[in-house]
Design a protein around this motif. Structure first.
Motif, mmCIF file in Angstrom:
data_model
loop_
_atom_site.group_PDB
_atom_site.id
_atom_site.type_symbol
_atom_site.label_atom_id
_atom_site.label_comp_id
_atom_site.label_asym_id
_atom_site.label_seq_id
_atom_site.Cartn_x
_atom_site.Cartn_y
_atom_site.Cartn_z
ATOM 1 N N VAL A 67 -35.756 28.049 -15.180
ATOM 2 C CA VAL A 67 -34.523 28.053 -15.775
ATOM 3 C C VAL A 67 -33.178 26.821 -15.355
ATOM 4 O O VAL A 67 -31.840 26.423 -15.621
ATOM 5 N N LEU A 68 -33.113 26.867 -13.652
ATOM 6 C CA LEU A 68 -32.297 26.574 -13.361
ATOM 7 C C LEU A 68 -32.477 25.022 -12.996
ATOM 8 O O LEU A 68 -31.021 24.108 -13.407
ATOM 9 N N TYR A 69 -33.303 23.730 -13.346
ATOM 10 C CA TYR A 69 -33.428 22.672 -13.686
ATOM 11 C C TYR A 69 -32.733 22.363 -15.216
ATOM 12 O O TYR A 69 -32.122 21.482 -14.877
ATOM 13 N N PHE A 70 -33.118 23.433 -15.774
ATOM 14 C CA PHE A 70 -32.009 23.120 -17.725
ATOM 15 C C PHE A 70 -31.250 23.481 -17.843
ATOM 16 O O PHE A 70 -30.462 23.087 -18.398
ATOM 17 N N LEU A 71 -30.763 24.417 -16.792
ATOM 18 C CA LEU A 71 -29.180 24.898 -16.845
ATOM 19 C C LEU A 71 -28.102 23.743 -16.371
ATOM 20 O O LEU A 71 -27.160 23.223 -16.535
ATOM 21 N N SER A 72 -29.017 23.323 -14.927
ATOM 22 C CA SER A 72 -28.358 21.843 -14.852
ATOM 23 C C SER A 72 -28.430 20.945 -15.567
ATOM 24 O O SER A 72 -27.439 19.972 -15.387
ATOM 25 N N LEU A 73 -29.328 20.373 -16.138
ATOM 26 C CA LEU A 73 -28.965 19.230 -17.045
ATOM 27 C C LEU A 73 -28.261 19.671 -18.099
ATOM 28 O O LEU A 73 -27.715 18.629 -18.808
ATOM 29 N N PHE A 74 -28.106 20.981 -18.795
ATOM 30 C CA PHE A 74 -27.170 21.055 -19.720
ATOM 31 C C PHE A 74 -25.782 20.874 -19.875
ATOM 32 O O PHE A 74 -24.929 20.680 -19.939
ATOM 33 N N PHE A 75 -25.231 21.720 -17.923
ATOM 34 C CA PHE A 75 -24.356 21.902 -17.784
ATOM 35 C C PHE A 75 -23.577 19.331 -17.764
ATOM 36 O O PHE A 75 -22.840 19.660 -17.829
ATOM 37 N N GLN A 76 -24.411 19.468 -17.421
ATOM 38 C CA GLN A 76 -24.220 17.850 -17.459
ATOM 39 C C GLN A 76 -24.698 16.908 -18.101
ATOM 40 O O GLN A 76 -23.380 16.198 -18.777
ATOM 41 N N VAL B 143 -24.754 17.664 -21.350
ATOM 42 C CA VAL B 143 -24.520 18.124 -22.938
ATOM 43 C C VAL B 143 -23.130 19.038 -22.708
ATOM 44 O O VAL B 143 -22.596 18.162 -23.109
ATOM 45 N N ARG B 144 -22.771 19.183 -21.314
ATOM 46 C CA ARG B 144 -20.799 19.283 -21.547
ATOM 47 C C ARG B 144 -20.300 18.856 -20.597
ATOM 48 O O ARG B 144 -19.442 18.690 -20.585
ATOM 49 N N GLY B 145 -21.092 17.388 -19.824
ATOM 50 C CA GLY B 145 -20.088 16.777 -19.365
ATOM 51 C C GLY B 145 -19.673 16.835 -17.959
ATOM 52 O O GLY B 145 -19.280 16.178 -17.721
ATOM 53 N N PHE B 146 -20.694 18.048 -16.733
ATOM 54 C CA PHE B 146 -19.719 18.446 -16.173
ATOM 55 C C PHE B 146 -20.078 17.499 -14.986
ATOM 56 O O PHE B 146 -21.210 16.630 -14.893
ATOM 57 N N ARG C 38 -32.414 8.276 -29.259
ATOM 58 C CA ARG C 38 -31.300 8.944 -29.796
ATOM 59 C C ARG C 38 -30.689 8.158 -28.776
ATOM 60 O O ARG C 38 -31.031 7.933 -27.595
ATOM 61 N N SER C 39 -29.251 7.633 -29.189
ATOM 62 C CA SER C 39 -28.237 7.986 -27.971
ATOM 63 C C SER C 39 -27.168 8.491 -28.616
ATOM 64 O O SER C 39 -26.787 8.786 -30.414
ATOM 65 N N GLY C 40 -26.069 8.364 -27.942
ATOM 66 C CA GLY C 40 -24.578 8.566 -27.834
ATOM 67 C C GLY C 40 -24.256 10.446 -28.292
ATOM 68 O O GLY C 40 -25.233 10.976 -27.894
ATOM 69 N N GLU C 41 -24.100 10.816 -29.106
ATOM 70 C CA GLU C 41 -23.724 12.099 -29.856
ATOM 71 C C GLU C 41 -25.147 12.065 -30.026
ATOM 72 O O GLU C 41 -24.940 14.080 -29.937
ATOM 73 N N ALA C 42 -25.693 11.702 -31.357
ATOM 74 C CA ALA C 42 -27.048 12.884 -31.190
ATOM 75 C C ALA C 42 -28.031 12.532 -30.312
ATOM 76 O O ALA C 42 -28.931 13.950 -30.687
ATOM 77 N N LEU C 43 -27.466 12.083 -29.140
ATOM 78 C CA LEU C 43 -28.977 12.015 -28.331
ATOM 79 C C LEU C 43 -27.990 13.696 -27.161
ATOM 80 O O LEU C 43 -29.678 14.061 -26.677
ATOM 81 N N ARG C 44 -27.211 13.817 -27.907
ATOM 82 C CA ARG C 44 -26.734 14.886 -26.901
ATOM 83 C C ARG C 44 -26.966 16.218 -27.362
ATOM 84 O O ARG C 44 -27.227 17.213 -27.013
ATOM 85 N N VAL C 45 -26.848 16.157 -28.499
ATOM 86 C CA VAL C 45 -27.402 17.488 -29.517
ATOM 87 C C VAL C 45 -28.193 17.918 -29.665
ATOM 88 O O VAL C 45 -28.921 19.143 -29.363
ATOM 89 N N THR D 146 -30.075 16.906 -27.209
ATOM 90 C CA THR D 146 -31.000 17.474 -25.615
ATOM 91 C C THR D 146 -30.583 18.780 -25.355
ATOM 92 O O THR D 146 -31.356 19.810 -25.060
ATOM 93 N N ALA D 147 -29.125 18.874 -26.052
ATOM 94 C CA ALA D 147 -28.764 20.495 -26.069
ATOM 95 C C ALA D 147 -30.252 21.309 -26.765
ATOM 96 O O ALA D 147 -30.372 22.690 -26.664
#
Length: 460
Positions: free
Chosen positions: A265-274, A276-279, A406-413, A415-416
């Motif tokens: 879960v830590l691995y996927f949370l790190s990807l989500f924060f960076q 998807v959310r742009g942290f 996919r790229s851009g916003e489509a990739l972000r969605v 990925t989430a």
């Protein structure tokens, strides 16, 4: 324990910077994590045996020395190949240190309430280290650059080694009657290493590729040879009395599935924060402050719960809480989810993480003689290492399923959505683990089996 544990994930937040500076591709960057996992999992049994035969303090200090040297090499690396060798050596050092730490605890404190409290402190450091690694990695990367996530281990490992020489009781002279069971040790080491290598490389290389198939077949053949070797050995690496212990068997199964689920879960949370959310790295590290608090609290509580309610109930209840937490977190991980929306799932999952981590290693040492504590710790730890590789191998495929092209916003969605699906699969895996914990509940032990109590009677 904190050093070894945090270093499994301290580089996660620094991976983008490492990739940019050293020229890793998106396909090869994961090898920075994998090199550590492969070496650590492969050599744990050898490290545990060395601890039992040569002395726990000796192997502990030697492992820390190797860890410090490897960390220095990683911090000074200027090429991808150098960094991978350094990470593999770190994994080898961890394989010497990890079983030694638990063996020192289990031979210092009497089984029952006293040991449970000690393992809870040990478990708090270990469970927290996985989360603190991401937090510290973010702070160090943001402030000093990615090299700092390696260099910070040098003074930490040095201080731990010096402290061990002052605090831990000296080892007795090595037992001349005991051997390394070199054929068994080599077959176990290379068998596990090849299997973990196949699990780690399979998603990128393709499960049907010749190299992966050869690794799987060779690994299974070596582990089959291990079973034959152990039957004929006068001093086997894996004594039959150890595997006859129901607590050890439960611990191995839970450790494997724990790392495949909670540990991923830590691995996927790190990807989500960076992604998807742009942290940035620092914000990602700060985001892990909350789960760190609850992981530590759960680990500290795990020993008391095991003493009061027994191993079975503690594991089953904690895993049920983890199931609810993972399900809530997976549902909440939408493209525009706020951090506050993730909090309920993070709290439940992190608390369960800490309790299960401590309790499964209490089980690994229950009913085990002092002479086998190193190997018992190593067997459970090997299960954990294999589980981590297996979990990521499966879950990365789930997370990346809809992102191609996919790229851009489509990739972000996409990925989430993929990360959410992966965490929901984790919830299903935790449900399986809870059922397994109940199904493996010890029945009244036969004469040749060591008992594994439902409720652990307090000492004194």
């Amino acid at each position: 324990m904190l050093i070894v544990s945090l270093d499994q994930y301290i580089v996660v937040v620094a991976l983008p910077d490492i990739g940019n500076d050293l020229g890793y591709s998106a396909q090869t960057l994961q090898s920075v994590i994998s090199a550590y996992a492969i070496a650590s999992a492969g050599f744990l049994l050898l490290g545990g045996r060395a601890s039992d035969v040569l002395g726990r303090r000796r192997i502990f200090v030697a492992g820390l020395g190797l860890y410090a040297v490897a960390s220095l090499a990683g911090g000074l690396a200027s090429a991808p190949e150098v960094l991978l060798v350094a990470r593999a050596l770190q994994g080898l050092g961890g394989a010497l240190v990890f079983p030694s730490t638990l063996a020192i605890i289990n031979t210092t404190f009497a089984e029952g309430r006293e040991r449970n409290r000690a393992v809870a402190v040990w478990g708090s450091a270990g469970a927290a280290g996985l989360v603190i690694g991401v937090l510290l990695g973010g702070v160090l990367t943001h402030t000093f650059g990615w090299e700092a996530v390696f260099l910070v281990n040098v003074p930490l490992a040095g201080l731990a080694a010096i402290s061990a020489l002052r605090v831990v009781s000296p080892d007795r002279p090595p037992e001349t009657r005991r051997t390394f069971d070199l054929p068994g040790a080599l077959s176990a080491t290379f068998g596990v290493t090849l299997l973990v290598l196949a699990l780690v490389r399979g998603p990128d290389a393709g499960w049907g590729s010749p190299g992966i198939l050869v690794s799987v077949v060779a690994g299974l053949l070596l582990l089959g040879a291990l079973a034959l070797i152990e039957r004929r050995s006068r001093d086997p690496l894996l004594p039959p009395r150890l595997l006859a212990n129901r607590c050890v068997r439960v611990a191995i199964a839970i450790a494997l599935l724990f790392s495949a689920t909670f540990g991923s879960v830590l691995y996927f949370l790190s990807l989500f924060f960076q992604d998807v959310r742009g942290f940035d790295a620092l914000q990602t590290g700060i985001a892990f402050l909350l789960p760190t608090v609850f992981v530590v609290a759960g680990s500290a509580l795990g020993g008391r719960l095991a003493t009061r309610f027994g191993l079975r109930r503690t594991l089953a209840d904690a895993l049920s809480l983890g199931l609810l937490g993972a399900a809530a977190l997976g549902v909440a991980m939408s493209p525009d989810a706020s951090y506050a929306r993730l909090v309920p799932g993070l709290v439940a999952l992190s608390t369960a993480d800490g309790v299960v981590f401590t309790t499964m290693f209490i089980a690994a040492g229950t009913g085990v003689s002092d002479r086998d504590q190193g190997v018992a710790s190593a067997v459970a730890s090997t299960g954990s290492g294999v589980g981590a590789a297996l979990g990521l191998a499966v879950l990365v495929l789930v997370a990346n399923a809809g992102t191609d092209g996919r790229s851009g916003e489509a990739l972000r969605v996409a990925t989430a959505d993929g990360l959410s699906a992966a965490v929901l699969v984790v919830a299903a895996g935790i449900a399986l683990t809870a059922l397994l914990a109940v199904a493996l509940t010890p029945r009244p032990a036969r004469v040749e089996e060591a008992p594994c109590p439902r409720r652990m009677a307090p000492l004194g």
